[in-house]
Every structure is written in structure tokens, then in C-alpha cells.
Design an enzyme around this catalytic site. Structure first.
Site, PDB file in Angstrom:
ATOM      1  N   ASP A 263       3.289  -0.584  -1.271  1.00  0.00           N
ATOM      2  CA  ASP A 263       4.215  -0.453  -2.396  1.00  0.00           C
ATOM      3  C   ASP A 263       4.885  -1.812  -2.585  1.00  0.00           C
ATOM      4  OD1 ASP A 263       5.700   0.413  -4.498  1.00  0.00           O
ATOM      5  OD2 ASP A 263       6.551   2.164  -3.513  1.00  0.00           O
TER       6      ASP A 263
HETATM    7  C1  BGC Z   1       7.466   2.009  -6.811  1.00  0.00           C
HETATM    8  C2  BGC Z   1       6.035   2.431  -7.032  1.00  0.00           C
HETATM    9  C3  BGC Z   1       5.416   1.638  -8.146  1.00  0.00           C
HETATM   10  C4  BGC Z   1       5.537   0.168  -7.847  1.00  0.00           C
HETATM   11  C5  BGC Z   1       4.883  -0.730  -8.867  1.00  0.00           C
HETATM   12  C6  BGC Z   1       7.616   0.519  -6.731  1.00  0.00           C
HETATM   13  O1  BGC Z   1       8.954   0.134  -6.765  1.00  0.00           O
HETATM   14  O2  BGC Z   1       7.953   2.617  -5.649  1.00  0.00           O
HETATM   15  O3  BGC Z   1       5.973   3.801  -7.293  1.00  0.00           O
HETATM   16  O4  BGC Z   1       4.093   2.018  -8.328  1.00  0.00           O
HETATM   17  O5  BGC Z   1       6.911  -0.155  -7.755  1.00  0.00           O
HETATM   18  O6  BGC Z   1       5.540  -0.756 -10.048  1.00  0.00           O
END
Ligand code: BGC
Length: 735
Positions: A263
């Protein structure tokens, strides 16, 4: 490209080139949207890294992405194309209800179609991967991200998880208009302590495996090409550096062989968790855990080459990760056609086309849950209706992940009323703003509406009260601001802003016929709303066509059929509350036992205000007692539980018959009820249908004391009803 050629490509790449494949950088780095050496250097990336990166996050648009890809490949020594990724959660430009709303449809096939449309709009815009579905099991309404999940039930979530993956990916990723799906956030992210986002997760291994893992498994079994790690710890180890979780469980037990992406900055965060002393160690832990792509940090790019040269990380680990990334590019057909479906003409043709809007409207109206109705709905033709509340003219009802969807493409509730016959006798007024002065959403990049002065607010309120007085009935459109739910929006008070409660009280004091249309991304404490209003329609964040869908339901053109995918707690002190809890040694039966020493609260009931699976209709359904075709079965056999359901009201409607099972005694304790099947049935007034549920090993197995999924002989109870509180049951035995 053949497997052989792919392997040769890998062998031919230098170590630097390979490590760069494992980087995900901001799309802005290629377009000059971000200062090249500014933020890039802050993240630890060099220009060299960016010019050979494996994937980009956040860039969009056919023309733009084709240009980036062309220039990128011209410079790349092996002409390896970039992967373009983005969060396309509940639609791209055509925005569907938030996933929690989609869960309320109890119709995974519908979400499959929504995902297909989202994939099509994303693909023609040049994207290859979406970071969806989010399949985290959620039980705590304080956590703002419950909005991104389909709810509290492992079975329901699993069906949605698989359906969305199928919708995004189709049969073959090379086929036009499909994108790769990424099941997230692995794992257990939906259970942060106290509902506070990014907080520690404390789950027993049993609960984790039996209740939290199945929806990820379903997405993986449906062929999801990627999985994303989660921010939290699992068993005391941050997921993103958790070798047991990623190697033994995800790749070993669950059989995932696709790309594992961290993530956002999660590899770096394992340092702040206190799991690694520095960035070097974080790189080692993450690569050993099998994290293939480092999203938005320079940890891999700064360290992996040296770590391999110093013998601290084996090159085989890098090769393994890079091969998976190359394989994904190959599955998408990017070596033959690096632009895939990016097409400016198609963008114009398909994005927000009428078929997509129509689907958004269908999904929205099916996601609405009628929580209460004392006869206020549907609206009676010819009556004067005052449409009041801050959502009457609010254009943004798309949910906080709609980063591409634009408010200008959304119809407001007022516009939706005015384009219908109902517009003739309608009056409108906001009554108040969404948040009121005292609530601020700090740190949000989006510009927030200016709050009017105290005097202007007073005038708004008084005008609304006057309109309410002069109307036969009021539709009061209230709720959370769309940015109050989603990532980093934990709330300890799960109520709508005070300013709106004030409006509700004032309006209800002058008009005894109020239907609340409630917008939210999470279950809220709505005791007072529920007491004061004659009807409550929960509409979540319904998306582009939400307002028209609301009018479909308010007018009675569509009879509401949604069912809660997550319990609405009595109050915040009850959360996490979920229907599929275990019994205790001192179970409490409301109203029956007066014993002091029972598992209960002194001040509130154990039961939520509205349970999982609950939702009313404009008609009534009579469900007969459960009948069994036999009471005993042997392993490998099946039996049938059936009911007759009859529409005993005056209009056609849809009921969702839900089958729950309880295993009375087992080697590990079983929930008091578990959803194991459901069927949506549409009936004309007076019409009746027999609904049968087959029960076999699939419905009875669980994670036993032997850590195996199997059924155990003994007594069971099966319930069939209209929600999870049903007591309409029968017994049977597995021999
Ligand atoms: C979130 C994810 C997301 C990623 C990319 C993160 O802050 O937890 O769910 O896919 O950002 O945008």
C-alpha cells in the site's frame, strides 16, 4: 510474448533495471505535474529510477498516457512498457454507489456489471490496473473505510469480491476493455483497534483465518492479478514485512501467484511501526516477505541493488518479483500493444454514456435501504412536498474515492424532482449547510464550501421551517459530508453533524410527515432520526445517478429492496457490533431473563438498531415456517430447507430471503448465525413462491480445531427470513 521470451528478457536485464521494475512512481513525474527533482528526490527517486520504473500511479487520459508510454519506451533499454494504475473504486467517471451501498443490493451480479463498466471507462482512458476490490471485513462503523467494503459478512463479501474481480478482468486480460484487479488490503485492515484508521489489528488467528480471509480468497480464486498489502500489523508484525502472512498464508495456503504491491508508502511505514531500524532493513523485510512493488517510496530503489551486491538479499528474490511484474504486463498484452485500450475517440463515446448512467441508476436504487416507513412513503401524487436539507442541491454524492468522477456530471435532488411530475407541487430549501461551522475537515486537499455567516444560517433554517409548515409532507435530505467517510476519517461520534440534527428537530416540530433521505458512507447512530421521522431511506453515497434513483424510490416507481450489509448500531458504545457473533457462556435474551450476571449492557440493548440483512419494502411479505425435506443427513449428502414467500401487500416488490445456519456444538465455538445463502424474489401482490435452499458440506464446514475446513457431525439449526434477526428456524442433524 512466450514464457521463454519473458524469461530471456529477465535474464538480459541488469540488476538496476530489474529493481526499477519494482518501483511505482507518481504519474505526475512523467508529465511535469510535479517538480521533477523536488518531490521525486524527497521520495528517494532519481531521474534514472523514474525513467525505468515499472509502474505509475495517478496519471489518466488516453492521450496523456499514450504519450508517456511512447516516450518512456523509446528510452527504455528493453522497451518494457509501464503499467498505469489508479484507484477506480466505484466507477471512473460514471460513479456507482460506494461499495457498502453495493453490498446492500445483495446482488453481486450487478456489481460485476458495474465493475465491467468501470473497467471499460478506465481502460479507454489508458489504465491497466485498478486498486479494487477492497474486501476487508468490517464490523466497526467508527472506521471511515467501511464505505469501501461490502460489509460485515464473510459469505456476502466473498461473493462480491469474486464478482468484482470477474467484472474488471473478464475472461482474459488481453481482451479489450478489461483491467487487472487488485484485491486489498491484505490482511485484516478492516479491524483497526477502536475503529481508528491505520491502528493496530488484534485478531486471534482463528478469527482472522475463518472470517477475515475468505473474501480475499474468493478474489484470488476468481483470478485477481494483484493483491495489495495492508498498513496494519498482523500478529504483531506489519503486514508489509510479514513473511508468514505473505509467503506462508497468501502464496502458500491461499495459492496466490500474482503481483503483490505494497500500500502507499507501507514499506517505509514498517520503520515507524518499530519493526525495522532503517530503510535498508525495511527493504530486506519487504522483499523477503515477497512484496513485488514498492508503492511510492524510494526504499527499494535506494537499497535493493546494494543489498544484492552485499549478499544481504539474494538476486533470486528480485528475479522472482520482477518476473511476476513482467508476467502481468504480458497477461495484459502490453508487450504487443503497450497502449492497450487507450483511445481518445472511445473515451468520448463510452464515458458517461447513457447505458452506463442507466446502470448507475439501477445500482443506486437497488442499494437503498428503507429502514422505517410509517406510511409516509411512497409520496402521494398531488400532495405538496417540501424538499429540504443540505443534500437537496448538493451535487456531490459520489463518495470520497471518486477522484475522477466530477460533481458537474451529477444531477441534484432538486433537478431530479423538477424533471418529473412531482416537480409541479414541490418547494425546496437547504435549511443548513452539511457540516455547520463547528466541524472542520482538516488536512483535506479539496476546497471546502465557505460556511455562511451565523445570520445567513438562521435565515436558511427559518425559511426551511416555513416551507415545512406549508407543505403536506417533507423529504429531508440529510447526512454525512462525503468526505466524512473513506480513508483517514475515523469518527468517534457516528452521527450526522449537529447543525443537521437541529434542522431535523425544527422541521419535525412543525410537520408530522417527514421522510428522511439519509446519505452516509457508514452505519450511523440514527436513534433520534428514526424516532422523529415517519420514514427513513438510507441511500449511502449513491453516485452519478443517485438523485434520479432516489426519486424512483420516493415516487414508488421502484419499490425499495436493499438490505443492510452492516448492522446499524444502537449507539457508538455498541461497536464493533455484528450479527454473526459467538454466543457467550452467559447469553442474554432480551426481555426474557432478569438475571444480573448475563452478557449485556445496563443502559442499552445488545441488539443493533437495525440488524444485518434488514430492509423494508412498500409491500409486505409473509414467510412460512421452514420445512425440511429430511431431518438427518450423512456426510456427502444434501438436504433442503424451504419456505413459501407471499406478497401480502398491494404492490409488486422484491424480498431477499436469507438462509442462516447455526452449528449447535462444535470443536471451536460457532457464531449464533451465519449467512449461507440468499435469494431475491420478485412477486406481484398476492403472488407466492416456494424458495428452497440446499444444505450440504459447503454450508456446514468451518475452520475446525484441526485448522482444516470441514464439517462436524451434530445438531444444526437453519433459519430462513427477511433479515438476520429471524427466528424462523428448523433443526437438522449431520450424522
Ligand atoms: C490506500 C489504498 C489505495 C492507495 C493508492 C492508500 O492510501 O490505502 O487503498 O489503493 O492509497 O491510492
Amino acid at each position: 510474448m512466450t514464457e521463454q521470451k519473458l524469461k530471456e528478457l529477465l535474464q538480459d536485464m541488469t540488476l538496476e533495471e530489474k529493481v526499477n521494475q519494482m518501483l511505482q512512481v507518481a504519474g505526475g513525474f512523467f508529465t511535469g505535474d510535479m517538480m521533477a527533482m523536488g518531490p521525486m528526490a524527497e521520495k528517494g527517486f532519481t531521474e534514472e529510477n523514474v525513467s525505468k520504473a515499472g509502474s505509475a500511479l495517478g496519471a489518466l487520459g488516453a492521450e496523456k498516457l499514450k504519450k508517456i508510454q511512447k516516450e518512456f519506451m523509446e528510452k527504455h533499454p528493453h522497451k518494457v512498457p509501464l503499467l498505469f494504475m489508479l484507484d477506480v473504486i466505484n466507477g471512473l467517471k460514471t460513479v456507482f454507489p460506494v461499495p457498502l451501498g453495493q453490498g446492500a443490493t445483495f446482488e453481486p451480479e450487478l456489481s460485476e456489471r458495474c465493475a465491467q463498466v468501470a473497467a471499460k471507462e478506465a481502460a479507454v482512458s489508458g489504465l491497466h490496473v485498478t486498486f479494487s476490490p477492497m474486501v476487508d471485513l468490517v464490523r466497526d462503523a467508527r472506521w471511515g473505510r467501511v464505505m469501501e467494503s461490502t460489509g460485515e459478512d464473510p459469505y456476502l463479501n466473498s461473493l462480491f469480491s469474486a464478482a468484482m474481480v470477474r467484472g474488471y478482468q473478464g475472461e482474459d486480460l488481453r481482451e479489450p476493455y478489461h483491467v487487472a484487479a487488485c484485491v486489498k488490503h491484505f490482511a485484516g485492515y478492516g479491524a483497526p483497534t477502536a475503529g481508528r484508521d491505520y491502528n493496530t489489528v488484534e485478531l486471534s488467528r482463528h478469527t482472522f483465518k475463518e472470517f477475515y480471509l475468505p473474501a480475499y480468497q474468493a478474489g484470488i480464486d476468481a483470478g485477481a492479478a494483484l493483491v495489495m498489502t495492508s498498513f496494519n500489523t498482523v500478529d504483531g508484525v506489519p503486514a508489509t514485512g510479514n513473511r508468514w502472512l505473505m509467503r506462508d498464508v497468501l502464496r502458500g495456503e491461499m495459492g496466490f501467484d500474482g503481483v503483490l504491491i505494497s500500500d502507499w508508502a507501507a514499506i517505509e511505514e514498517i520503520i515507524y511501526h518499530g519493526y525495522c531500524a532503517d530503510r535498508k532493513e525495511a527493504a530486506v523485510r519487504a522483499v523477503q516477505a515477497g512484496v513485488d512493488i514498492d508503492m511510492m517510496t524510494g526504499i527499494y530503489s535506494e537499497n535493493l541493488c546494494n543489498l544484492v551486491r552485499d549478499g544481504k538479499v539474494s538476486e533470486a528474490l528480485v528475479d522472482e518479483a520482477v518476473y511476476r511484474i513482467l508476467e502481468l504486463k504480458n497477461k495484459l498484452g502490453l508487450f504487443e500493444n503497450p497502449y492497450k485500450d487507450a483511445d481518445e475517440e472511445k473515451e468520448k463515446e463510452v464515458i458517461l454514456c447513457s447505458a452506463h448512467r442507466e446502470l448507475a441508476r439501477e445500482a443506486a436504487r437497488k442499494s437503498f435501504v428503507l429502514l422505517k416507513n410509517d406510511g409516509a412513503l411512497p409520496l402521494v401524487k398531488g400532495k405538496k412536498v417540501a424538499y429540504l436539507g443540505p443534500y437537496v442541491e448538493n451535487r456531490n454524492m459520489m463518495g470520497s474515492w471518486s477522484i475522477v468522477g466530477e460533481a458537474k456530471d451529477v444531477t441534484t435532488l432538486k433537478e431530479a424532482v423538477m424533471e418529473r411530475e412531482e416537480g409541479k407541487d414541490a418547494v425546496f430549501g437547504p435549511g443548513c449547510t452539511l457540516l455547520g461551522g463547528e466541524m472542520k475537515l482538516e488536512g483535506f486537499t479539496e476546497t471546502m464550501e465557505e460556511e455562511p455567516s451565523a445570520q445567513e444560517c438562521q435565515v436558511m433554517l427559518e425559511e426551511a421551517v416555513e416551507l415545512a409548515k406549508g407543505a403536506d409532507m417533507v423529504v429531508l435530505a440529510l447526512g454525512e459530508h462525503r468526505l466524512q467517510s473513506g480513508e483517514a476519517t475515523s469518527n468517534a461520534t457516528i452521527q450526522i453533524p449537529k447543525v443537521q440534527m437541529e434542522l431535523l428537530r425544527k422541521v419535525c416540530a412543525v410537520n408530522g410527515n417527514v421522510a428522511v433521505v439519509l446519505f452516509s458512507g457508514r452505519p450511523l447512530d440514527i436513534r433520534e432520526i428514526s424516532e422523529k421521522a415517519q420514514a427513513v431511506l438510507q441511500v449511502w453515497m449513491p453516485g452519478t445517478e443517485g438523485a434520479r434513483a432516489i426519486m424512483d424510490v420516493l415516487s414508488g416507481d421502484y419499490n425499495p429492496s436493499g438490505k443492510l450489509p452492516m448492522s446499524f448500531p444502537y449507539c457508538v458504545g455498541q461497536v464493533p457490533v455484528h450479527y454473526n457473533e459467538y454466543s457467550t457462556g452467559r447469553p442474554h435474551v432480551e426481555g426474557k431473563d432478569k438475571d444480573r450476571f448475563r452478557s449485556k449492557y445496563l443502559d442499552i440493548p445488545n441488539e443493533p438498531l437495525y440488524p444485518f440483512g434488514y430492509g423494508k419494502s412498500y409491500t409486505r411479505f409473509a414467510i412460512s415456517p421452514v420445512e425440511m425435506d429430511k431431518e438427518r443427513m450423512k456426510k456427502g449428502e444434501t438436504l433442503q430447507a424451504s419456505v413459501n414467500v407471499k406478497n401480502v401487500g398491494d404492490v409488486a416488490g422484491t424480498e431477499t430471503l436469507q438462509m442462516y445456519i447455526r452449528d449447535i456444538a462444535a470443536s471451536v465455538v460457532r457464531p449464533v448465525k451465519e449467512l449461507k445463502g440468499f435469494r431475491k424474489v420478485t412477486l406481484e401482490p398476492g403472488q407466492e413462491e416456494k424458495v428452497c435452499f440446499e444444505i450440504g458440506d459447503r454450508q456446514l464446514r468451518f475452520l475446525t480445531e484441526n485448522d482444516r475446513w470441514e464439517s462436524e457431525p451434530g445438531e444444526f439449526e437453519v433459519f430462513v427470513g427477511a433479515d438476520s434477526s429471524t427466528v424462523n428456524g428448523a433443526k437438522f442433524w449431520l450424522e
